[in-house]
Scaffold this motif. Structure first.
Motif, PDB file in Angstrom:
ATOM      1  N   UNK A  57       0.834  -1.210   0.000  1.00  0.00           N
ATOM      2  CA  UNK A  57       0.000   0.000   0.000  1.00  0.00           C
ATOM      3  C   UNK A  57       0.866   1.256   0.000  1.00  0.00           C
ATOM      4  N   UNK A  58       1.901   1.279   0.844  1.00  0.00           N
ATOM      5  CA  UNK A  58       2.799   2.436   0.881  1.00  0.00           C
ATOM      6  C   UNK A  58       3.529   2.627  -0.444  1.00  0.00           C
ATOM      7  N   UNK A  59       3.952   1.511  -1.048  1.00  0.00           N
ATOM      8  CA  UNK A  59       4.608   1.598  -2.358  1.00  0.00           C
ATOM      9  C   UNK A  59       3.660   2.184  -3.392  1.00  0.00           C
ATOM     10  N   UNK A  60       2.404   1.762  -3.342  1.00  0.00           N
ATOM     11  CA  UNK A  60       1.428   2.256  -4.316  1.00  0.00           C
ATOM     12  C   UNK A  60       1.181   3.752  -4.158  1.00  0.00           C
ATOM     13  N   UNK A  61       1.218   4.242  -2.918  1.00  0.00           N
ATOM     14  CA  UNK A  61       1.016   5.681  -2.688  1.00  0.00           C
ATOM     15  C   UNK A  61       2.159   6.494  -3.289  1.00  0.00           C
ATOM     16  N   UNK A  62       3.405   6.084  -2.988  1.00  0.00           N
ATOM     17  CA  UNK A  62       4.554   6.814  -3.533  1.00  0.00           C
ATOM     18  C   UNK A  62       4.633   6.668  -5.057  1.00  0.00           C
ATOM     19  N   UNK A  63       4.269   5.492  -5.551  1.00  0.00           N
ATOM     20  CA  UNK A  63       4.264   5.289  -6.999  1.00  0.00           C
ATOM     21  C   UNK A  63       3.215   6.177  -7.669  1.00  0.00           C
ATOM     22  N   UNK A  64       2.069   6.344  -7.006  1.00  0.00           N
ATOM     23  CA  UNK A  64       1.014   7.186  -7.559  1.00  0.00           C
ATOM     24  C   UNK A  64       1.446   8.643  -7.623  1.00  0.00           C
ATOM     25  N   UNK A  65       2.127   9.114  -6.583  1.00  0.00           N
ATOM     26  CA  UNK A  65       2.607  10.502  -6.584  1.00  0.00           C
ATOM     27  C   UNK A  65       3.648  10.708  -7.690  1.00  0.00           C
ATOM     28  N   UNK A  66       4.543   9.735  -7.849  1.00  0.00           N
ATOM     29  CA  UNK A  66       5.541   9.841  -8.904  1.00  0.00           C
ATOM     30  C   UNK A  66       4.916   9.802 -10.291  1.00  0.00           C
ATOM     31  N   UNK A  67       3.940   8.911 -10.470  1.00  0.00           N
ATOM     32  CA  UNK A  67       3.268   8.810 -11.764  1.00  0.00           C
ATOM     33  C   UNK A  67       2.477  10.072 -12.084  1.00  0.00           C
ATOM     34  N   UNK A  68       1.875  10.665 -11.061  1.00  0.00           N
ATOM     35  CA  UNK A  68       1.139  11.909 -11.281  1.00  0.00           C
ATOM     36  C   UNK A  68       2.079  13.020 -11.720  1.00  0.00           C
ATOM     37  N   UNK A  69       3.258  13.098 -11.090  1.00  0.00           N
ATOM     38  CA  UNK A  69       4.256  14.093 -11.475  1.00  0.00           C
ATOM     39  C   UNK A  69       4.688  13.889 -12.931  1.00  0.00           C
ATOM     40  N   UNK A  70       4.916  12.637 -13.321  1.00  0.00           N
ATOM     41  CA  UNK A  70       5.301  12.341 -14.708  1.00  0.00           C
ATOM     42  C   UNK A  70       4.160  12.673 -15.664  1.00  0.00           C
ATOM     43  N   UNK A  71       2.936  12.330 -15.268  1.00  0.00           N
ATOM     44  CA  UNK A  71       1.771  12.562 -16.120  1.00  0.00           C
ATOM     45  C   UNK A  71       1.561  14.051 -16.368  1.00  0.00           C
ATOM     46  N   UNK A  72       1.687  14.847 -15.314  1.00  0.00           N
ATOM     47  CA  UNK A  72       1.522  16.288 -15.465  1.00  0.00           C
ATOM     48  C   UNK A  72       2.642  16.873 -16.333  1.00  0.00           C
ATOM     49  N   UNK A  73       3.851  16.333 -16.175  1.00  0.00           N
ATOM     50  CA  UNK A  73       4.979  16.851 -16.934  1.00  0.00           C
ATOM     51  C   UNK A  73       4.937  16.511 -18.408  1.00  0.00           C
ATOM     52  N   UNK A  74       4.227  15.436 -18.768  1.00  0.00           N
ATOM     53  CA  UNK A  74       4.162  15.022 -20.173  1.00  0.00           C
ATOM     54  C   UNK A  74       2.808  15.305 -20.805  1.00  0.00           C
ATOM     55  N   UNK A  75       1.915  15.989 -20.088  1.00  0.00           N
ATOM     56  CA  UNK A  75       0.555  16.202 -20.590  1.00  0.00           C
ATOM     57  C   UNK A  75       0.549  16.980 -21.898  1.00  0.00           C
ATOM     58  N   UNK A  76       1.303  18.066 -21.955  1.00  0.00           N
ATOM     59  CA  UNK A  76       1.316  18.880 -23.173  1.00  0.00           C
ATOM     60  C   UNK A  76       1.905  18.121 -24.349  1.00  0.00           C
ATOM     61  N   UNK A  77       2.903  17.293 -24.107  1.00  0.00           N
ATOM     62  CA  UNK A  77       3.470  16.480 -25.181  1.00  0.00           C
ATOM     63  C   UNK A  77       2.430  15.533 -25.757  1.00  0.00           C
ATOM     64  N   UNK A  78       1.537  15.048 -24.902  1.00  0.00           N
ATOM     65  CA  UNK A  78       0.518  14.098 -25.344  1.00  0.00           C
ATOM     66  C   UNK A  78      -0.735  14.792 -25.876  1.00  0.00           C
ATOM     67  N   UNK A  79      -0.736  16.130 -25.857  1.00  0.00           N
ATOM     68  CA  UNK A  79      -1.829  16.881 -26.444  1.00  0.00           C
ATOM     69  C   UNK A  79      -3.060  16.992 -25.570  1.00  0.00           C
TER      70      UNK A  79
END
Length: 230
Positions: A57-79
Motif C-alpha cells: 500500500x505504501x509503495x502504491x502511494x509513492x508510486x502514484x505521486x511519482x506517476x502523477x508528477x510524470x503525467x503532469x509533466x508530459x501532458x502537453x506532449x501528449x496533447x
C-alpha cells in the motif's frame, strides 16, 4: 537553450511521452493490485498478509505521486490539458485494487460474493476514470469540428438576447443566456446556452451573430454563437 533536439529524447514526442506515462501508471496499478490482494487475504483470515499489504500500500502511494508528477509533466506532449491527467491517479489505483481483490477472492481458499462485487466495481470505476480525459478530449475535438463546419457551410443570422442569468462555477461568474432567432422559413426559435468563460456579460435585447444548420435549425449542437469577449 539546449544543444540537442527535444524531439530526439524518449519523452520528446507524443508517442514516447504516452509510453512513459502509461508505464508509470502500470507500476501504480500493479502495486495497488498487490496491496488489495494481500489485504483481502488478511480479511479472509491470513494474519501473515498484514505486513505485505502495508508495504504494498505504501509503495502504491509513492508510486502514484511519482506517476502523477510524470503525467503532469508530459501532458502537453501528449496533447491534453494538465488538469486532464488528474483522473489517472484514482483510475490506475482502482484498476489495480479491483484486479487484486478479484484475484484474491477467486484464487483464495475462501471468498464471497460481496468482495467479488466490490472488486468488479473498483475495476469498472477505475477504468472509466482512467479513460475519461481521452473521452473528454475526443468530445471537445468533435464539437470544435462540428462548430467549424457550421461556420463554414451554415446560415449566418442574428440572435437576440431575451434573458440572462448568472451562475457560478468554481467562484467564477458564467452567463446562462436565452436567445431568439428567425430561421429561413420564418419560424421564431428560442434556445439557451451557457456563454464560455472568456465571454463578457450581455444585456437583454443585444444582437449576437449566430450560425446554424439550414437542414436542421432546431438542432442545438449546431447553434454556434459568436460571444463578445473582453
Amino acid at each position: 537553450m539546449s544543444l540537442h533536439d527535444p524531439a530526439s529524447r524518449p519523452w520528446g514526442t507524443a508517442k514516447g511521452a504516452r509510453i512513459i506515462s502509461l508505464s508509470a501508471w502500470a507500476v501504480v496499478a500493479v502495486s495497488a493490485m498487490l496491496a488489495a490482494a494481500w489485504w483481502v487475504r488478511m480479511i479472509l483470515g491470513d494474519e501473515s498478509a498484514l505486513t505485505p499489504s502495508i508495504v504494498a500500500f505504501n509503495v502504491s502511494i509513492f508510486a502514484a505521486l511519482g506517476a502523477l508528477f510524470i503525467d503532469l509533466g508530459t501532458a502537453q506532449r501528449r496533447g491534453i490539458e494538465e488538469t486532464s491527467a488528474l483522473p489517472h491517479l484514482p483510475g490506475a489505483w482502482l484498476i489495480g485494487a479491483g484486479v487484486g481483490t478479484i484475484a484474491a477472492v477467486t484464487m483464495g481458499p475462501a471468498g464471497g460474493l460481496t468482495p467479488l462485487l466490490w472488486g468488479l466495481l473498483m475495476f469498472a470505476s477505475g477504468a472509466l476514470a482512467f479513460i475519461s480525459p481521452n473521452l473528454l478530449a475526443r468530445y471537445r475535438d468533435r464539437r470544435a469540428h462540428r462548430h467549424s463546419q457550421t461556420r463554414a457551410s451554415g446560415i449566418r443570422t442574428q440572435a437576440t438576447v431575451t434573458k440572462v442569468s448568472t451562475v457560478y462555477r468554481e467562484h467564477s461568474p458564467r452567463y446562462r443566456v436565452t436567445l431568439r432567432f428567425t430561421d429561413q422559413q420564418g419560424n421564431q426559435r428560442w434556445f439557451t446556452q451557457t456563454a464560455p468563460g472568456a465571454a463578457r456579460s450581455v444585456a437583454d435585447g443585444t444582437n449576437l451573430p449566430l450560425h446554424y444548420d439550414a437542414a436542421n435549425p432546431a438542432r442545438k449542437r449546431t447553434l454556434v454563437v459568436d460571444w463578445p469577449t473582453w
